[in-house]
Scaffold this active site. Structure first.
Site, PDB file in Angstrom:
ATOM      1  N   ASN A   1     -14.114  12.531  -1.046  1.00 22.79           N
ATOM      2  CA  ASN A   1     -14.666  11.212  -1.369  1.00 22.79           C
ATOM      3  C   ASN A   1     -16.182  11.310  -1.329  1.00 22.79           C
ATOM      4  O   ASN A   1     -16.741  12.159  -0.643  1.00 22.79           O
ATOM      5  CB  ASN A   1     -14.176  10.167  -0.360  1.00 22.79           C
ATOM      6  CG  ASN A   1     -14.591   8.767  -0.787  1.00 22.79           C
ATOM      7  OD1 ASN A   1     -14.505   8.414  -1.965  1.00 22.79           O
ATOM      8  ND2 ASN A   1     -15.064   7.971   0.165  1.00 22.79           N
TER       9      ASN A   1
ATOM     10  N   HIS B   1     -19.579   8.778  -0.809  1.00 24.69           N
ATOM     11  CA  HIS B   1     -19.929   7.453  -0.305  1.00 24.69           C
ATOM     12  C   HIS B   1     -21.445   7.266  -0.410  1.00 24.69           C
ATOM     13  O   HIS B   1     -22.207   8.137   0.034  1.00 24.69           O
ATOM     14  CB  HIS B   1     -19.467   7.347   1.156  1.00 24.69           C
ATOM     15  CG  HIS B   1     -19.736   6.013   1.748  1.00 24.69           C
ATOM     16  ND1 HIS B   1     -18.946   4.910   1.474  1.00 24.69           N
ATOM     17  CD2 HIS B   1     -20.726   5.571   2.576  1.00 24.69           C
ATOM     18  CE1 HIS B   1     -19.430   3.866   2.121  1.00 24.69           C
ATOM     19  NE2 HIS B   1     -20.506   4.240   2.797  1.00 24.69           N
TER      20      HIS B   1
ATOM     21  N   ARG C   1       0.833  -1.215   0.000  1.00 25.37           N
ATOM     22  CA  ARG C   1       0.000   0.000   0.000  1.00 25.37           C
ATOM     23  C   ARG C   1       0.864   1.260   0.000  1.00 25.37           C
ATOM     24  O   ARG C   1       0.529   2.264  -0.625  1.00 25.37           O
ATOM     25  CB  ARG C   1      -0.903  -0.032   1.247  1.00 25.37           C
ATOM     26  CG  ARG C   1      -2.129   0.853   1.157  1.00 25.37           C
ATOM     27  CD  ARG C   1      -3.056   0.642   2.346  1.00 25.37           C
ATOM     28  NE  ARG C   1      -3.556  -0.721   2.444  1.00 25.37           N
ATOM     29  CZ  ARG C   1      -4.542  -1.230   1.698  1.00 25.37           C
ATOM     30  NH1 ARG C   1      -5.154  -0.479   0.816  1.00 25.37           N
ATOM     31  NH2 ARG C   1      -4.926  -2.479   1.842  1.00 25.37           N
TER      32      ARG C   1
END
Ligand code: GRF
Length: 191
Positions: free
Chosen positions: A104, A106, A62
């Site tokens: 972001n 969602h 990652r």
């Protein structure tokens, strides 16, 4: 802060498609896998980078992946990072350079139904309404400061697909509107 926008995608890319259709100035599109979103960006003639993630196991690097994405964002002098269905979580490194500037969206009313199956989980819980949340991304998944939310009713007979599409119809308008407000200075990002 640079006002250059990067959009990050992993899938269908219908939010990106709406942004392109509305002439949102997009300086870069990054994808973590070959997908329709990447194809849409290429067809529109936008600069694209595929930082391909091939490892979905626990040993996924990652840190290395995040470093590559950060490198691309810096190279393009990006000021605002817009995740639109981007499915890889970042390591801490991205927040050191772009913290407070990563949006972001969602498909649920956070803090309810965090995670990758928000629509399915809302249906399974039998809620009468769910919705969408636009928030700042932080290290912990779906947990950053909330900027905007909009409710969407759950209708009798809804499947995950029909409900998600109804949520996306709201998202396509709300995300665009919110990004434009941020770029114009009408909406200040916290922090
Ligand atoms: C949206 O519902 C968004 O909330 C979620 O992923 C979906 C992206 O849809 N994070 P698309 O790939 O833009 O069609």
């Amino acid at each position: 802060m640079s006002t250059k926008v990067a959009v990050l995608v992993s899938g269908t890319g219908s939010l990106l498609e709406a942004m392109i259709g509305d002439d949102l100035p997009i300086a870069l599109v990054i994808s973590d896998r070959p997908c329709r979103g990447l194809e849409i960006a290429r067809s529109a003639g936008l600069p694209t980078v595929l930082v391909e993630r091939t490892d979905f196991s626990k040993s996924f690097d990652r840190e290395g992946f995040t470093g590559q994405v950060v490198g691309e964002l810096k190279k393009a002098d990006i000021g605002l990072v817009v995740c639109a269905g981007f499915m890889t979580l970042f390591s801490r490194q991205i927040f050191e350079s772009f913290g407070g500037r990563i949006l972001n969206i969602h498909p649920a009313l956070l803090p309810n139904f965090k995670g990758a199956h928000a629509v399915r989980d809302a249906l399974a819980a039998g809620v009468k309404e769910t919705g969408t949340t636009i928030h700042l991304m932080v290290l912990s998944e779906d947990s950053g400061p909330i900027l905007v939310q909009e409710k969407v009713p759950v209708l009798a007979g809804d499947t995950e697909e029909t409900l998600h599409e109804r949520i996306k119809q709201v998202e396509r308008k709300l995300y665009l509107q919110t990004i434009r407000r941020i770029l114009s200075g009408d909406l200040q990002l916290p922090g």
